[in-house]
Design an enzyme around this catalytic site. Structure first.
Site, short mmCIF file in Angstrom:
data_model
loop_
_atom_site.label_atom_id
_atom_site.label_comp_id
_atom_site.label_asym_id
_atom_site.label_seq_id
_atom_site.Cartn_x
_atom_site.Cartn_y
_atom_site.Cartn_z
N LEU A 154 23.62 -20.67 22.80
CA LEU A 154 23.56 -20.20 24.84
C LEU A 154 23.01 -19.23 25.01
O LEU A 154 23.26 -19.20 26.75
CB LEU A 154 24.80 -20.38 24.50
CG LEU A 154 26.30 -21.09 24.05
CD1 LEU A 154 27.83 -21.20 24.14
CD2 LEU A 154 25.54 -22.38 25.52
N HIS B 200 20.41 -23.57 15.89
CA HIS B 200 20.43 -22.62 14.37
C HIS B 200 20.94 -23.14 12.93
O HIS B 200 19.98 -22.21 12.32
CB HIS B 200 22.00 -21.62 14.59
CG HIS B 200 21.74 -20.24 13.89
ND1 HIS B 200 22.62 -20.62 12.44
CD2 HIS B 200 20.92 -19.03 13.61
CE1 HIS B 200 21.74 -19.41 12.14
NE2 HIS B 200 21.36 -18.25 12.55
N HIS C 220 17.15 -14.30 17.84
CA HIS C 220 15.81 -15.99 17.49
C HIS C 220 15.44 -16.54 17.99
O HIS C 220 14.24 -16.52 16.88
CB HIS C 220 17.20 -16.77 16.30
CG HIS C 220 18.24 -16.16 15.51
ND1 HIS C 220 17.79 -16.05 14.70
CD2 HIS C 220 19.61 -16.48 15.50
CE1 HIS C 220 18.89 -16.07 13.75
NE2 HIS C 220 19.68 -16.14 14.06
N GLU D 23 17.30 -29.08 7.17
CA GLU D 23 16.46 -29.90 7.77
C GLU D 23 16.09 -30.38 8.28
O GLU D 23 17.18 -31.22 8.53
CB GLU D 23 15.36 -29.75 6.44
CG GLU D 23 14.69 -28.52 5.76
CD GLU D 23 13.94 -29.09 4.24
OE1 GLU D 23 13.91 -29.95 3.86
OE2 GLU D 23 13.47 -27.88 3.65
N GLY E 153 18.79 -14.30 22.56
CA GLY E 153 18.94 -13.26 21.28
C GLY E 153 18.14 -13.53 20.05
O GLY E 153 16.95 -13.45 20.89
#
Length: 119
Positions: free
Chosen positions: A69, A9, A74, A44, A72
């Site tokens: 985990l 993330h 994303h 980055e 979702g």
């Protein structure tokens, strides 16, 4: 040559990335090809930047493993969009998206084992 990109993330806190860096280093010792990290936001390299670096080094296949985990928004929306953009920018590279590590049976077992050990 094939490579692995661990997709995480990202965070505004640089220390957050430490376990992902350790994971990439440990995985790099187990695989023949390069292992890179890429981040969705705040950090980055981005996925496209990571793939660009791999392309410059002669990589022709990339397996993107989401270090999440669960699957979702994303991973259902953002990651496929980012991968499609990278595939368009680097058509010579085959890009494969793996399931979230937390949804793979071996990932679940490894996490459960660590919790059971009190790690």
């Amino acid at each position: 040559m094939a490579a692995t990109v661990l997709f995480a993330h990202g965070s505004r806190d640089r220390d957050w990335a430490r376990p992902f860096q350790q994971l990439a280093a440990a995985l790099g010792k187990k695989l023949d090809g390069p292992v890179e990290l890429a981040y969705l936001e705040f950090m980055e390299p981005t996925l496209e930047q990571a793939i660009a670096a791999l392309a410059r080094n002669g990589v022709n296949a990339v397996r993107v493993v989401p270090v999440f985990l669960g699957q979702g928004g994303h991973l259902k929306q953002d990651l496929p969009r980012l991968a499609a953009s990278a595939a368009k920018a680097f058509p010579q590279i085959k890009i494969e998206l793996a399931p979230a590590i937390g949804e793979q049976a071996s990932g679940i077992e490894a996490i459960a084992a660590a919790i059971a050990r009190g790690a």
